[in-house]
Motif scaffolding. Sequence first.
Motif, mmCIF file in Angstrom:
data_model
loop_
_atom_site.group_PDB
_atom_site.id
_atom_site.type_symbol
_atom_site.label_atom_id
_atom_site.label_comp_id
_atom_site.label_asym_id
_atom_site.label_seq_id
_atom_site.Cartn_x
_atom_site.Cartn_y
_atom_site.Cartn_z
ATOM 1 N N UNK A 167 0.746 -1.212 -0.024
ATOM 2 C CA UNK A 167 0.115 -0.033 0.188
ATOM 3 C C UNK A 167 0.832 1.403 0.182
ATOM 4 N N UNK A 168 1.806 1.352 0.855
ATOM 5 C CA UNK A 168 2.747 2.611 0.954
ATOM 6 C C UNK A 168 3.366 2.906 -0.569
ATOM 7 N N UNK A 169 3.560 1.711 -1.333
ATOM 8 C CA UNK A 169 4.127 1.781 -2.546
ATOM 9 C C UNK A 169 3.232 2.473 -3.481
ATOM 10 N N UNK A 170 2.044 1.809 -3.187
ATOM 11 C CA UNK A 170 0.871 2.465 -4.181
ATOM 12 C C UNK A 170 0.754 4.252 -4.107
ATOM 13 N N UNK A 171 0.615 4.603 -2.550
ATOM 14 C CA UNK A 171 0.613 5.807 -2.402
ATOM 15 C C UNK A 171 1.793 6.665 -3.005
ATOM 16 N N UNK A 172 3.093 6.000 -2.782
ATOM 17 C CA UNK A 172 4.186 6.633 -3.140
ATOM 18 C C UNK A 172 4.275 6.877 -4.508
ATOM 19 N N UNK A 173 3.967 5.917 -5.413
ATOM 20 C CA UNK A 173 3.962 6.105 -6.842
ATOM 21 C C UNK A 173 3.099 7.082 -7.267
ATOM 22 N N UNK A 174 1.630 6.908 -6.729
ATOM 23 C CA UNK A 174 0.786 8.101 -7.150
ATOM 24 C C UNK A 174 1.132 9.417 -6.917
ATOM 25 N N UNK A 175 1.546 9.518 -5.796
ATOM 26 C CA UNK A 175 2.104 10.872 -5.001
ATOM 27 C C UNK A 175 3.150 11.714 -6.202
ATOM 28 N N UNK A 176 4.109 10.752 -6.513
ATOM 29 C CA UNK A 176 5.303 10.924 -7.350
ATOM 30 C C UNK A 176 4.945 11.243 -8.892
#
Length: 288
Positions: free
Chosen positions: A126-135
């Motif tokens: 989940x944290x990778x999902x949010x990090x990717x979308x935020x980037x």
Amino acid sequence: DGFEVCRRLKKAGRTPPIPILMVTALSERKERLMGIAAGANDFLTKPVDLQDVTLRVGNAVYAKRLCDQLRAERERSDQLLRNILPNRIADRMKKGETNIADHHPDVTVLLADLVGFTTLSAHIAPEQVVYLLNEIFSAFDGLAEKHSLEKIKTIGDAYLCAAGLPVSDPDSAFVAVRASLHIRDMIAKLNKMRHENKLLTFEFRFGLHVGPIIAGVVGQKKFEYDIWGDTVNTAARMEQNSEPGRINISGQTYQLIKGSFECTPRGPIEAKNKGPMDMYFVEREIAG
């Protein structure tokens, strides 16, 4: 004299917030009123009682701190409002408007959707999902601001923005198409960097359409500036019928930008609930 000094301090650029305590031998009511009218926060008469002065200075400093805190909170609230709403809309709300709804006859809506992200998100943390979308969307935000596009919202893994809003722009189609090309190039650069670092790469489908919309603010506690109308739905159909890494525009949009951009005609393509629609892929801007 002291009254004039006080008046000038209260009018100067950086000194108005500083509390002023006047100390004078004059004790008439008229002079006290003159001091207050000049901007004094308090008025002391001679001979000075040092304990009295100390207490009054302490009170003035405390009041100044409260005033500074209130001003800072007001500035933070104002900035938060401007982060959520376009500046012009935020100004209207601050002036007391509570029902903001506007009709805009010519707005170009741009929708970008991340291809295959639902499947991808099921296989990463989940944290990778949010990090990717935020980037990704932070980069979108920067380019949207650079090209004077108004970000409307993110819808899951899709990004919705518009040109010619809230201020009309006769060149909104040109602005939005150029911005979409720059966004596409930015994604290509990000993908190259991510591939070199053995990270996940991503592709977007783009859809654009120009036409009338309704824009307004909805919500009471959580404000949202949103847009509605067939133009938004048509832009979504353009995106759905696009391909990864391609910018798909409607025939109506093409008529406004032809000659400035190289486009590939796709002919009439069946669009959900709309029937056949002329569509074009935007390839590049024509130098000139």
